[in-house]
Scaffold this active site. Structure first.
Site, PDB file in Angstrom:
ATOM      1  N   HIS A  40       6.998  -4.325  11.821  1.00 35.03           N
ATOM      2  CA  HIS A  40       6.198  -3.091  11.795  1.00 35.03           C
ATOM      3  C   HIS A  40       5.710  -2.787  13.217  1.00 35.03           C
ATOM      4  O   HIS A  40       4.518  -2.651  13.466  1.00 35.03           O
ATOM      5  CB  HIS A  40       5.028  -3.273  10.811  1.00 35.03           C
ATOM      6  CG  HIS A  40       4.355  -1.985  10.405  1.00 35.03           C
ATOM      7  ND1 HIS A  40       3.351  -1.410  11.150  1.00 35.03           N
ATOM      8  CD2 HIS A  40       4.528  -1.173   9.346  1.00 35.03           C
ATOM      9  CE1 HIS A  40       2.923  -0.299  10.552  1.00 35.03           C
ATOM     10  NE2 HIS A  40       3.637  -0.127   9.452  1.00 35.03           N
TER      11      HIS A  40
ATOM     12  N   HIS B  33       1.123   4.077   2.143  1.00 37.72           N
ATOM     13  CA  HIS B  33       1.464   4.946   3.262  1.00 37.72           C
ATOM     14  C   HIS B  33       2.960   5.216   3.153  1.00 37.72           C
ATOM     15  O   HIS B  33       3.732   4.348   2.726  1.00 37.72           O
ATOM     16  CB  HIS B  33       1.117   4.280   4.598  1.00 37.72           C
ATOM     17  CG  HIS B  33      -0.357   4.324   4.906  1.00 37.72           C
ATOM     18  ND1 HIS B  33      -0.993   3.375   5.667  1.00 37.72           N
ATOM     19  CD2 HIS B  33      -1.305   5.225   4.525  1.00 37.72           C
ATOM     20  CE1 HIS B  33      -2.284   3.691   5.758  1.00 37.72           C
ATOM     21  NE2 HIS B  33      -2.496   4.801   5.066  1.00 37.72           N
TER      22      HIS B  33
ATOM     23  N   HIS C 109      -6.574  -2.953   5.308  1.00 35.70           N
ATOM     24  CA  HIS C 109      -5.875  -1.748   5.767  1.00 35.70           C
ATOM     25  C   HIS C 109      -6.372  -0.536   4.981  1.00 35.70           C
ATOM     26  O   HIS C 109      -5.808   0.542   5.066  1.00 35.70           O
ATOM     27  CB  HIS C 109      -4.362  -1.957   5.585  1.00 35.70           C
ATOM     28  CG  HIS C 109      -3.509  -0.914   6.238  1.00 35.70           C
ATOM     29  ND1 HIS C 109      -3.542  -0.661   7.592  1.00 35.70           N
ATOM     30  CD2 HIS C 109      -2.597  -0.041   5.731  1.00 35.70           C
ATOM     31  CE1 HIS C 109      -2.675   0.307   7.876  1.00 35.70           C
ATOM     32  NE2 HIS C 109      -2.095   0.701   6.765  1.00 35.70           N
TER      33      HIS C 109
ATOM     34  N   ASP D 144       0.734  -3.978   6.159  1.00 34.54           N
ATOM     35  CA  ASP D 144      -0.137  -3.514   7.242  1.00 34.54           C
ATOM     36  C   ASP D 144      -1.527  -4.118   7.074  1.00 34.54           C
ATOM     37  O   ASP D 144      -2.092  -4.092   5.987  1.00 34.54           O
ATOM     38  CB  ASP D 144      -0.258  -1.984   7.213  1.00 34.54           C
ATOM     39  CG  ASP D 144       1.070  -1.289   7.495  1.00 34.54           C
ATOM     40  OD1 ASP D 144       2.079  -1.990   7.675  1.00 34.54           O
ATOM     41  OD2 ASP D 144       1.076  -0.044   7.534  1.00 34.54           O
TER      42      ASP D 144
ATOM     43  N   HIS E 121       0.880  -1.176   0.000  1.00 33.63           N
ATOM     44  CA  HIS E 121       0.000   0.000   0.000  1.00 33.63           C
ATOM     45  C   HIS E 121       0.914   1.221   0.000  1.00 33.63           C
ATOM     46  O   HIS E 121       2.141   1.077   0.065  1.00 33.63           O
ATOM     47  CB  HIS E 121      -0.953  -0.028   1.194  1.00 33.63           C
ATOM     48  CG  HIS E 121      -0.310   0.117   2.538  1.00 33.63           C
ATOM     49  ND1 HIS E 121       0.612  -0.781   3.019  1.00 33.63           N
ATOM     50  CD2 HIS E 121      -0.441   1.062   3.509  1.00 33.63           C
ATOM     51  CE1 HIS E 121       1.003  -0.400   4.224  1.00 33.63           C
ATOM     52  NE2 HIS E 121       0.384   0.720   4.531  1.00 33.63           N
TER      53      HIS E 121
ATOM     54  N   ASP F  18       5.516   5.311   4.963  1.00 36.31           N
ATOM     55  CA  ASP F  18       6.561   4.471   5.565  1.00 36.31           C
ATOM     56  C   ASP F  18       6.840   3.196   4.767  1.00 36.31           C
ATOM     57  O   ASP F  18       7.723   2.423   5.117  1.00 36.31           O
ATOM     58  CB  ASP F  18       6.211   4.115   7.026  1.00 36.31           C
ATOM     59  CG  ASP F  18       4.854   3.441   7.201  1.00 36.31           C
ATOM     60  OD1 ASP F  18       3.895   3.855   6.539  1.00 36.31           O
ATOM     61  OD2 ASP F  18       4.766   2.489   8.007  1.00 36.31           O
ATOM     62  N   HIS F  19       6.104   3.011   3.665  1.00 36.64           N
ATOM     63  CA  HIS F  19       6.287   1.793   2.868  1.00 36.64           C
ATOM     64  C   HIS F  19       6.904   2.021   1.498  1.00 36.64           C
ATOM     65  O   HIS F  19       7.287   1.066   0.835  1.00 36.64           O
ATOM     66  CB  HIS F  19       4.956   1.043   2.726  1.00 36.64           C
ATOM     67  CG  HIS F  19       4.440   0.546   4.038  1.00 36.64           C
ATOM     68  ND1 HIS F  19       4.535  -0.761   4.429  1.00 36.64           N
ATOM     69  CD2 HIS F  19       3.895   1.215   5.083  1.00 36.64           C
ATOM     70  CE1 HIS F  19       4.046  -0.890   5.648  1.00 36.64           C
ATOM     71  NE2 HIS F  19       3.644   0.297   6.073  1.00 36.64           N
TER      72      HIS F  19
HETATM   73 ZN   LIG Z   1       2.955   1.173   7.884  1.00 35.82          ZN
HETATM   74 ZN   LIG Z   2      -0.146   1.592   6.468  1.00 37.20          ZN
END
Ligand SMILES: [Zn+2]
Ligand SMILES: [Zn+2]
Length: 310
Positions: free
Chosen positions: A272, A62, A143, A214, A60, A64-65
């Site tokens: 995570h 977000h 998520h 996530d 996905h 942080d990915h």
């Molecule tokens: Zn994340």
């Molecule tokens: Zn996420």
């Protein structure tokens, strides 16, 4: 050989001890990257992960990915890379990753192909010519925004070649053994014709490695991870923040352990984790093991070998 190296194990933001998401999977000399959080390229250098990779899989978008792909692609360009790079991600991947790749003034000197995937897709027939092949199956996660996870499933392997039986039948060691072990019929010097029946055992299962990204604990992950040799599941929170996990679309360590138990996975590695567990995740390990004994929490730089179950 199949191994997994955790490049980043922190949720949402990096900490002193942990970088944001990134997992390198190395199989028969091929390297695949799952997620590419900010700073992933430096983690790759630090932990000896090859830059000669040609695919990155995103669960996905977000921040942080995926923010790390901006820098990694630039570095590969500086290194004179010419081979194409393939990026996979759920709905929105084309827009987000195309923006990431075109950000700034440099032009990326190699082709970058972005493929949008959805639950049920199979990125198949891979790894041929390097032992048996494998598929990557895309499964849905909970998520939001069409998030997905990835399951790497190796094809069945040949059955075991029965050396004793081959000797007893007077088949000389060498090319004929090779043929027979591949299931091909052979003809001996004395004119006898033999098939592989009886000399080769039943086919053996390949390995299954599942990466969730996530997610809330959910049935689609249980299905995807059925009998997995390794389940890599997020565990952002501990039991005391169970409600928060629900509100934010994440899992607790114990919820992830319940998924592993329901899936009859062989091994669970949690990643995570919230910044509060950055230094010590012992609490998460303890809570997970109450439900599923073969649980651990990953650390940055940790490498796990995934052996065959037989
Ligand atoms: Zn994340
Ligand atoms: Zn996420």
């Amino acid at each position: 050989m199949l191994s997994v190296t955790f490049l980043g194990t922190s949720a949402a933001r990096p900490t002193v001890e942990r970088n944001v998401s990134g997992v390198a999977l190395v199989r028969e000399g091929e390297t695949l990257l799952f997620e590419c959080g900010e700073g992933t390229q430096r983690q790759m250098m630090r932990y000896g992960v090859s830059f000669a990779l040609s695919e990155i899989f995103f669960t996905h978008f977000h921040a942080d990915h995926f923010l790390g792909v901006i820098g990694l692609i630039r570095t590969l360009g500086l290194q004179g890379r010419e081979e194409p790079m393939r990026l996979y991600g759920p709905r929105g991947a084309k827009k987000v990753l195309t923006q990431a790749i075109s950000l700034g003034v440099e032009r990326v000197p190699f082709e970058v192909v972005v493929t949008e995937v959805k639950a049920g897709d199979v990125i198949g027939e891979r790894g041929k010519g390097k032992g048996e092949g494998y598929d990557i199956r895309v499964f849905g996660t909970e998520h939001g925004g069409g998030s997905v996870g990835y399951a790497l499933r190796e094809h069945e392997r040949r059955g075991r070649f029965d050396v004793e039986k081959a000797r007893a039948a007077g088949i000389p060691e060498g090319p004929l053994w090779g043929k027979l072990s591949k299931g091909e019929p052979i003809e001996l010097a004395d004119g006898r014709k033999l098939t592989a029946d009886g000399f080769v055992g039943p086919k053996r299962a390949g390995r299954l490695v599942v990466f969730t990204g996530d997610t809330r604990p959910c049935a689609s992950v249980v299905d995807a991870a059925a009998g997995a040799d390794l389940l890599i599941h997020e565990a952002t929170f501990g039991e005391e923040e169970k409600e928060r996990a629900k509100e934010t679309g994440h899992s607790t360590a114990q919820e992830a352990a319940q998924v592993a138990l329901a899936a009859k996975a062989r091994r669970l590695v949690l990643s995570h984790v919230s910044a509060r567990y950055s230094i010590s995740a012992d609490e998460l390990v303890k809570e997970a093991r109450e439900v599923f004994k073969e649980s651990t929490v990953a650390k940055d730089g940790m490498t796990i070998e995934v052996p065959f179950s037989d």
